[in-house]
Design an enzyme around this catalytic site. Structure first.
Site, PDB file in Angstrom:
ATOM      1  N   LYS A  13       0.828  -1.214   0.000  1.00 24.60           N
ATOM      2  CA  LYS A  13       0.000   0.000   0.000  1.00 24.60           C
ATOM      3  C   LYS A  13       0.860   1.260   0.000  1.00 24.60           C
ATOM      4  O   LYS A  13       0.621   2.185  -0.758  1.00 24.60           O
ATOM      5  CB  LYS A  13      -0.892   0.064   1.254  1.00 24.60           C
ATOM      6  CG  LYS A  13      -1.930  -1.005   1.385  1.00 24.60           C
ATOM      7  CD  LYS A  13      -2.858  -0.725   2.566  1.00 24.60           C
ATOM      8  CE  LYS A  13      -2.173  -0.714   3.925  1.00 24.60           C
ATOM      9  NZ  LYS A  13      -1.614  -2.022   4.346  1.00 24.60           N
ATOM     10  N   ARG A  88      -9.396   1.200   9.359  1.00 22.83           N
ATOM     11  CA  ARG A  88      -8.966  -0.158   9.678  1.00 22.83           C
ATOM     12  C   ARG A  88     -10.139  -1.034  10.132  1.00 22.83           C
ATOM     13  O   ARG A  88      -9.959  -2.218  10.340  1.00 22.83           O
ATOM     14  CB  ARG A  88      -7.977  -0.169  10.832  1.00 22.83           C
ATOM     15  CG  ARG A  88      -6.503   0.099  10.564  1.00 22.83           C
ATOM     16  CD  ARG A  88      -5.834  -0.867   9.653  1.00 22.83           C
ATOM     17  NE  ARG A  88      -4.518  -1.302  10.061  1.00 22.83           N
ATOM     18  CZ  ARG A  88      -3.378  -0.654   9.816  1.00 22.83           C
ATOM     19  NH1 ARG A  88      -3.374   0.500   9.207  1.00 22.83           N
ATOM     20  NH2 ARG A  88      -2.226  -1.186  10.191  1.00 22.83           N
ATOM     21  N   ARG A 127      11.503  -7.185   4.969  1.00 20.43           N
ATOM     22  CA  ARG A 127      11.556  -5.810   5.462  1.00 20.43           C
ATOM     23  C   ARG A 127      12.266  -5.768   6.820  1.00 20.43           C
ATOM     24  O   ARG A 127      13.076  -4.888   7.076  1.00 20.43           O
ATOM     25  CB  ARG A 127      10.126  -5.255   5.596  1.00 20.43           C
ATOM     26  CG  ARG A 127      10.075  -3.803   5.982  1.00 20.43           C
ATOM     27  CD  ARG A 127       8.758  -3.160   5.552  1.00 20.43           C
ATOM     28  NE  ARG A 127       7.666  -3.491   6.443  1.00 20.43           N
ATOM     29  CZ  ARG A 127       6.388  -3.200   6.197  1.00 20.43           C
ATOM     30  NH1 ARG A 127       6.044  -2.607   5.076  1.00 20.43           N
ATOM     31  NH2 ARG A 127       5.444  -3.527   7.038  1.00 20.43           N
TER      32      ARG A 127
HETATM   33  P1  AMP Z   1       0.761   0.408   9.439  1.00 21.90           P
HETATM   34  O1  AMP Z   1       2.010   1.195   9.263  1.00 21.90           O
HETATM   35  O2  AMP Z   1      -0.377   0.943   8.629  1.00 21.90           O
HETATM   36  O3  AMP Z   1       0.970  -1.069   9.235  1.00 21.90           O
HETATM   37  O4  AMP Z   1       0.323   0.584  10.964  1.00 21.90           O
HETATM   38  C1  AMP Z   1       1.154   0.171  12.004  1.00 21.90           C
HETATM   39  C2  AMP Z   1       0.345   0.087  13.308  1.00 21.90           C
HETATM   40  O5  AMP Z   1      -0.192   1.378  13.624  1.00 21.90           O
HETATM   41  C3  AMP Z   1      -0.862  -0.831  13.246  1.00 21.90           C
HETATM   42  O6  AMP Z   1      -0.527  -2.189  13.479  1.00 21.90           O
HETATM   43  C4  AMP Z   1      -1.732  -0.241  14.358  1.00 21.90           C
HETATM   44  O7  AMP Z   1      -1.247  -0.589  15.630  1.00 21.90           O
HETATM   45  C5  AMP Z   1      -1.498   1.239  14.175  1.00 21.90           C
HETATM   46  N1  AMP Z   1      -2.466   1.832  13.216  1.00 21.90           N
HETATM   47  C6  AMP Z   1      -2.183   2.374  12.004  1.00 21.90           C
HETATM   48  N2  AMP Z   1      -3.302   2.833  11.397  1.00 21.90           N
HETATM   49  C7  AMP Z   1      -4.322   2.552  12.272  1.00 21.90           C
HETATM   50  C8  AMP Z   1      -5.729   2.751  12.247  1.00 21.90           C
HETATM   51  N3  AMP Z   1      -6.340   3.322  11.181  1.00 21.90           N
HETATM   52  N4  AMP Z   1      -6.452   2.338  13.319  1.00 21.90           N
HETATM   53  C9  AMP Z   1      -5.868   1.782  14.394  1.00 21.90           C
HETATM   54  N5  AMP Z   1      -4.554   1.541  14.475  1.00 21.90           N
HETATM   55  C10 AMP Z   1      -3.778   1.929  13.435  1.00 21.90           C
END
Ligand code: AMP
Length: 197
Positions: A13, A88, A127
């Site tokens: 993404k 999410r 990664r």
């Molecule tokens: P990501 O970088 O998008 O994989 O997000 C890393 C972590 O940030 C996730 O595993 C969640 O703990 C938190 N996170 C990111 N976006 C959200 C969201 N929209 N709602 C809740 N937690 C989020």
């Protein structure tokens, strides 16, 4: 143009959103990046998010909805944005719909990147190796398993939510990076297909 990029952790993404934003003058808004910045800066939000993120759970909805409500009103978002990692779950999607409706605005499309779990595990292990495990506290096998489970339970249902809204475009995220970008461009009808030959 307002877009959502939907897909499991490691689906690409972020990489694809970066390419599409550059090509089309949009801003990529990654809630994960914003939360990591808050953790690094030691803000109140960062203190709430730190442990939750490290174990692969979701940060409370009101926190991320508030972040997005504020960030999307900044001047650089006037031309549109790509939401990467938000919403999410259905509650966040409903909050986003409400926020946009209050602004007499709406989403243009939701791009879903489909990738097998086995491929995701390989990508995310790569990664973790690249960053020597230091850059992201949640790039380890246990947290990834948790993040995938959370994705399937809470985030994947959003495909149905946006399909019902008539704005879902599903793309094969198993292809190589350039091919995925081409598929996204086609899905968005942002680019004329090459009819030569
Ligand atoms: P990501 O970088 O998008 O994989 O997000 C890393 C972590 O940030 C996730 O595993 C969640 O703990 C938190 N996170 C990111 N976006 C959200 C969201 N929209 N709602 C809740 N937690 C989020």
């Amino acid at each position: 143009m307002k877009l959502i990029f939907l897909g499991p952790p490691g689906a690409g993404k972020g990489t694809q959103a970066e390419r599409i934003q550059t090509a089309h003058g949009l801003v990529q808004l990654s809630t994960g990046d914003m939360l990591r910045a808050a953790v690094a800066a030691g803000t109140e939000t960062g203190q709430v998010a730190k442990e939750i993120m490290a174990r692969g759970d979701l940060v409370p909805d009101d926190v991320v909805v508030g972040i997005i409500a504020d960030r999307t009103q900044e001047a650089d978002c006037a031309n549109g944005y790509i939401l990467d990692g938000f919403p999410r779950n259905v509650a966040q999607a409903e909050a986003l719909d409400k926020m946009l409706a209050e602004r007499s605005d709406k989403l243009d499309a939701v791009i879903e990147l489909k990738v097998d779990d086995s491929a995701l595990l390989a990508r995310i292990e790569g990664r973790a190796a690249e960053t020597e495990g230091g850059a992201r506290a949640d790039d380890n096998a246990d947290a990834l398993k948790k993040r995938l489970a959370v994705y399937h339970e809470q985030t994947a249902p959003l495909a149905g939510y946006y399909k019902n809204a008539g704005i879902l475009r599903t793309v094969d995220g198993m292809k190589d990076m350039d091919a995925v970008t081409v598929e996204i461009e086609a899905a968005l009808e942002l680019k004329e297909t090459d009819n030569a030959g």
